[in-house]
Write an enzyme that holds these catalytic residues in place. Structure first.
Site, PDB file in Angstrom:
ATOM      1  N   ASP A 112      18.270  35.481  66.914  1.00 36.15           N
ATOM      2  CA  ASP A 112      18.288  37.538  66.603  1.00 36.15           C
ATOM      3  C   ASP A 112      17.466  37.611  65.644  1.00 36.15           C
ATOM      4  OD1 ASP A 112      19.867  39.965  66.658  1.00 36.15           O
ATOM      5  OD2 ASP A 112      20.480  39.349  65.006  1.00 36.15           O
TER       6      ASP A 112
ATOM      7  N   ASP B 299      24.128  38.144  63.456  1.00 32.44           N
ATOM      8  CA  ASP B 299      25.125  38.703  62.497  1.00 32.44           C
ATOM      9  C   ASP B 299      25.729  40.236  62.815  1.00 32.44           C
ATOM     10  OD1 ASP B 299      23.100  40.567  62.646  1.00 32.44           O
ATOM     11  OD2 ASP B 299      22.525  40.630  60.478  1.00 32.44           O
TER      12      ASP B 299
ATOM     13  N   ASP C 104      26.089  40.236  68.509  1.00 32.32           N
ATOM     14  CA  ASP C 104      26.081  39.288  68.818  1.00 32.32           C
ATOM     15  C   ASP C 104      27.637  38.218  68.862  1.00 32.32           C
ATOM     16  OD1 ASP C 104      23.198  38.945  68.202  1.00 32.32           O
ATOM     17  OD2 ASP C 104      23.626  39.251  65.911  1.00 32.32           O
TER      18      ASP C 104
END
Length: 801
Positions: A306, A545, A549
Site C-alpha cells: 500500500d 494501514d 486495506d
C-alpha cells in the site's frame, strides 16, 4: 463568505439529544458499538490450542499408561503441556499488545446534547448525535456536516492522500480524519451500518493460516492417527492374547509404539522455534499475532504494498520552491514560514511539511500580529506580520483569481505533475472576515509531495535481491502512485493501470499479468487482485494501514499492518509494525528463513522415529516382540532427537527457503528410517536365534537406533563447526550414560558378548547403508516429481495451491 462566528456561538444555536432520546436509541440498539474487527478472545485462543487431534491422542495414551501405574512412562505428556503453554502464551501476549495499541490510539469524542457538552467513547455514540470534531480528530461514525468548513483526509478509506474539502450538507465517512478546520456533524449511521463497519464485516470470516510446516504436522498426525489405531490394537492383542504377556506389559508396549509414530518433539520444537522468532521480532517492535506467519513470509514471492503509510510516511514534504519575477527563493521561504508559524496551532500536513522545511533550511519566521486560518471554503491561509506585510498561501484560483491562474502555471512547469502546487503572495490587507483585500502580488510557488520513507529504497532492494516481485496497490491517482513507486525503487513502476477501467474479471486478470502499479483501487478490488495472484500460484504478502486495506489483508497469505493505521487493519493482520517502520520487513523474512531452514534440518530427526516405529510395529505384529518400552523411547527422543534438534534449530541461517517442507525432510529422514528398520530386524532375528531375552533385545535395539541417529546428526550438521562437533560429543555422552549409569532407570540390561557383537556388526552395516542411501536421496528425492506427488497426497493437497 460563510458565517465565521466562533464555535461557541455557532454551537449554541444547535440543540443535541435529550437524555430520554439517547436512552430510546440505546434501547433500540442504535449505538456505535461493534464497528471494528476484534482480536480473538482468550477463551478462543486457548480452545484452538487445546482441542486438537494431537492433544487428544496423547491424552488418551496417557490415560492408558496411568491405568498401569507406571507413571514414569508418562513423561511424554511434558512435551504436550509445554507445547500448549508456549502456543497459548505467545498468542495471548500478541493479542494483548495489539488490544493495547487500539486503546492507546482511541480518542473520546465531543458530543453536544441537551444537557451540555460531553466527552464519550466512540462506542457510546447514538444515531442523530451532534458531535464536534477539529483538526486531527477521526470521524467515529458516518455523519453529515451541520456547521463548519473542513479539509478531510480519507486516505485510510480510499488510499488517496489528497485532502478533500467539505462543508455543510456534505457526508463524512467513519475512519476519515479532519485535516484542517473544525465542524459540527450529525451522526447518520452507527454500528454495523457505517461505511468502515460494512467493510470490516466482510473481513470477519475465519482466515485459514497457510503454512507448509503446519500442514505437514497436521498431515503426519492425521495419517499417524489413522495408522496407529490398528497397529496399536494389533500389537496389544498380540502381546496380551497370543504371547501371554500381562495386561500392563501389553499396554506399555502398544503405547511405546504409538508414541513413536507421533512426532511430539517436532510439534514442541516448531512451537518453540517460532515462539523464539516472535520474541526476537518483538524486541524490534514487530508484533507477531500468528506464529506460523513467520514461515509464510519467508516463502513469499509477491509483496503487495500500500502506498500511504508503507512506502510513504503518511506525511508531506516540500519538493521545491520557485520564486516569481521580482522575488527570490529566500523571500518565498520566509513568507511560507511566517504564514504556517502564525497558524501553527491548526497546522495540517501541508503546513507541518513547510515548518519542517523551514527548520531544516534555517529560515526564521517573522512574528505575526494576526493569523488568517485555513478554511476549505476560502482555500487559503495567511497572516499579517509585525512589519505590516499581509501574506497569503493557497490554491492559485482562490489566491490570484481564476483569470491569473496562468501566472502560477507558468512557474509550476518545472514541478512534477503528481506534486501539489500552492502559490504564495502578498496582498494589501485582509478584511474583518479574513477575505483578501486588493490585488495579490505573486511571490512564488511551493510544491508539496508525499514523503518517502528514508529506508524504502533499501527495503525494496532487499526484496528484489531475494526474488520477490513487488506490486503497489493504492486508492490514489495511478500517476501519483507510479511516481512515488519509482522514487522508492519499485522496478517497472511505469507499468500502471487505473483500476476504475477494470470493469470485468478478464480485464482485471490481464492487468495482473501486465501492470505493477494499480491506482484508484476499491477495497473489493484490492481483495480481487490478491485472489488473482493466488490463482497464479503466488504466495502473497500484503501491507496496509487503512480500512480500505482490510479485505486484502485478510485475503493475503501473510498480512502486515502499521500500528498507526486503523484498528481493523491491525486486528486482521498477522504482523503489526509497532513503530510503523517498514524497514523491519527484511528482519522478519530473515527470522523466518532461519526458523524454517533449521526446522527442515531438525525435523528429519523426528520423522526418522515416526517412520521406523510405524514400520516396526507392523513387522512386530507378525514377528514379536516389539523391542521398546516408553521410557527407552524417551531416552532416544531426548539424546538423538530433542537436544540436537533444538541446538541446530537456533543456529543462524539466512539461506533461501526452497522446495516442499515435507519433501525436504523426508529426503533426509527416510534413509535413516530404512537403515534402522533393517538393523532392528537383524537383531529380532539374530537375537531370537541367540536366545536373547526381551530386555537384551530392547537394549541392543536402543543402541542400534542411537548409532544410526548419531550418523544422521553428523550428516545434517556438515560442514562441522565447533558447536556442531560439541553437539555430537554431547549426544554420544548422553547415550553412553543412559546405557550405563542410568541403565536401571531406562531398563537397559548389562551387555553380554553376543549382544556386543550384534551391536558392532549390525551397527556398522546400518551406518554404512545409511550413508550410501542418504547421498542418493538428497540428490534425487527432493526434486523427483513422483516423490513430490506422493508427498502432496500425504499432505492432502492433491494438486491444490
Amino acid at each position: 463568505m460563510p458565517d465565521e462566528k466562533c464555535p461557541d456561538e455557532r454551537s449554541a444555536a444547535l440543540v443535541g439529544l435529550t437524555d430520554e432520546e439517547v436512552a430510546e436509541r440505546v434501547a433500540a440498539g442504535r449505538t456505535n458499538a461493534n464497528t471494528d474487527v476484534k482480536t480473538k478472545p482468550v477463551r478462543q485462543i486457548v480452545a484452538e490450542h487445546a482441542f486438537t487431534l494431537f492433544n487428544g491422542v496423547n491424552l488418551a495414551l496417557a490415560v492408558l499408561v496411568l491405568l498401569t501405574g507406571q507413571y514414569r512412562n508418562m513423561l511424554f505428556m511434558c512435551v504436550v503441556g509445554a507445547n500448549l503453554l508456549i502456543g497459548v502464551t505467545q498468542e495471548i501476549r500478541a493479542k494483548r499488545m495489539v488490544d493495547k495499541l487500539t486503546i492507546l490510539t482511541q480518542k473520546e469524542v465531543t458530543v453536544l446534547r441537551a444537557a451540555g457538552e460531553l466527552q464519550i467513547a466512540p462506542s457510546e455514540l447514538v444515531a442523530d448525535d451532534l458531535m464536534r470534531l477539529a483538526h486531527g480528530d477521526q470521524v467515529p461514525a458516518d455523519a453529515v456536516i451541520v456547521e463548519g468548513f473542513v479539509s478531510m483526509n480519507e486516505s485510510l478509506l480510499t488510499g488517496e492522500a489528497k485532502p478533500v474539502s467539505k462543508g455543510p450538507g456534505d457526508e463524512l465517512l467513519s475512519g476519515s480524519f479532519v485535516d484542517a478546520g473544525s465542524l459540527v456533524a450529525r451522526v447518520t449511521r452507527v454500528g454495523a451500518e457505517g461505511y468502515a463497519a460494512r467493510i470490516n464485516a466482510e473481513a470477519k470470516y475465519v482466515k485459514v493460516v497457510r503454512s507448509e510446516i503446519q500442514d505437514t504436522l497436521r498431515a503426519i498426525i492425521r495419517l499417524g492417527t489413522v495408522v496407529l489405531v490398528p497397529l496399536g490394537l494389533g500389537l496389544f492383542l498380540r502381546s496380551w492374547l497370543m504371547d501371554g504377556g500381562s495386561l500392563n506389559d501389553a499396554i506399555l508396549t502398544s503405547v511405546a509404539a504409538v508414541i513413536g509414530m507421533i512426532p511430539q518433539g517436532l510439534v514442541l520444537l516448531t512451537s518453540s522455534v517460532l515462539a523464539i522468532a516472535t520474541f526476537r521480532l518483538g524486541r524490534r517492535m514487530v508484533l507477531v499475532q500468528q506464529a506460523y506467519c513467520v514461515e509464510t513470509l519467508a516463502r513469499v514471492d509477491t509483496l503487495c504494498l500500500d502506498k500511504t503509510g508503507t512506502i510513504t510516511t503518511g506525511e508531506m514534504e516540500v519538493a521545491s520552491i520557485i520564486a516569481a519575477a521580482g522575488s527570490d527563493e529566500g523571500e518565498v521561504a520566509a513568507a511560507l514560514a511566517a504564514i504556517v508559524s502564525a497558524n501553527e496551532e491548526d497546522a495540517n500536513e501541508t503546513a507541518r511539511a513547510i515548518l519542517r522545511h523551514a527548520a531544516e533550511k534555517g529560515v526564521a519566521a517573522t512574528p505575526a500580529t494576526r493569523a488568517v486560518p485555513f478554511s476549505s471554503a476560502r482555500k487559503y491561509s495567511g497572516c499579517v506580520t509585525i512589519d505590516g506585510r499581509a501574506l497569503v498561501m493557497g490554491a492559485a484560483a482562490f489566491v490570484l483569481g481564476p483569470e491569473r491562474v496562468g501566472e502560477a502555471d507558468a512557474l509550476a512547469t518545472a514541478f512534477d505533475a503528481t506534486e501539489r502546487v500552492l502559490v504564495v503572495g502578498e496582498c494589501p490587507s485582509f478584511s474583518d472576515d479574513d477575505a483578501i483585500v486588493g490585488e495579490v502580488r505573486l511571490l512564488g510557488c511551493v510544491a508539496i509531495r508525499d514523503e518517502i520513507r528514508p529506508t524504502a529504497g533499501q527495503t525494496m532492494a532487499y526484496f528484489l535481491e531475494q526474488g520477490v516481485e513487488l506490486r503497489v496497490i493504492s486508492g490514489d491517482d495511478p500517476r501519483t502512485v507510479s511516481a512515488i513507486a519509482a522514487r522508492a525503487g519499485v522496478p517497472e513502476a511505469d507499468r500502471f493501470v487505473d483500476a476504475t477501467t477494470l470493469t470485468t474479471q478478464e480485464a482485471l486478470d490481464a492487468a495482473v499479468d501486465e501492470a505493477r502499479v494499480f491506482g484508484r483501487v476499491t477495497p473489493q478490488q484490492k481483495r480481487e487482485l490478491v485472489q488473482a495472484l493466488h490463482r497464479r500460484g503466488r504466495t502473497v504478502a500484503m501491507t496496509g494501514d487503512g480500512v480500505n486495506d482490510v479485505l486484502a489483508l485478510r485475503e493475503a497469505d501473510c498480512s502486515v499492518a502499521m500500528a498507526s493505521g486503523s484498528a481493523a487493519a491491525r486486528n486482521v493482520s498477522e504482523i503489526v509494525l509497532a513503530d510503523n517502520d517498514f524497514s523491519h520487513m527484511p528482519e522478519v523474512v530473515a527470522e523466518g528463513r532461519r526458523s524454517i531452514n533449521n526446522l527442515q534440518r531438525s525435523a528429519s530427526l523426528f520423522l526418522v522415529k515416526t517412520v521406523f516405529t510405524a514400520v516396526l510395529a507392523l513387522v512386530c505384529i507378525v514377528m514379536p516382540p516389539y523391542p521398546f518400552i516408553p521410557i527407552q523411547m524417551s531416552l532416544l527422543s531426548t539424546a538423538i532427537i530433542g537436544i540436537p534438534s533444538f541446538v541446530l534449530a537456533l543456529e543462524p541461517n539466512r539461506d533461501r527457503v526452497s522446495g516442499n517442507f515435507l519433501a525436504n525432510v523426508l529426503a533426509r529422514s527416510l534413509p535413516a528410517s530404512v537403515a534402522i528398520v533393517c538393523a532392528l530386524l537383524a537383531e529380532l532375528v539374530v537375537g531370537r536365534a541367540l536366545g536373547h531375552s526381551f530386555g537384551e533385545i530392547s537394549s541392543v535395539c536402543t543402541l542400534l537406533v542411537a548409532c544410526v541417529g548419531i550418523a544422521l546428526i553428523w550428516r545434517i550438521s556438515l560442514p562441522l563447526t565447533p558447536l556442531r562437533a560439541a553437539l555430537l560429543v554431547l549426544v554420544g555422552a548422553i547415550v553412553a550414560l543412559g546405557c550405563t549409569v542410568g541403565a536401571p532407570f531406562f531398563e537397559i540390561v548389562g551387555f553380554t558378548g553376543s549382544m556386543g557383537v550384534v551391536v558392532v556388526a549390525a551397527g556398522a552395516v546400518a551406518v554404512a547403508f545409511f550413508n550410501w542411501m542418504y547421498t542418493r536421496s538428497l540428490s534425487g528425492f527432493a526434486s523427483d516429481e513422483r516423490f513430490l506427488s506422493l508427498v502432496r497426497r500425504v499432505e492432502g493437497k492433491h494438486g491444490d495451491r
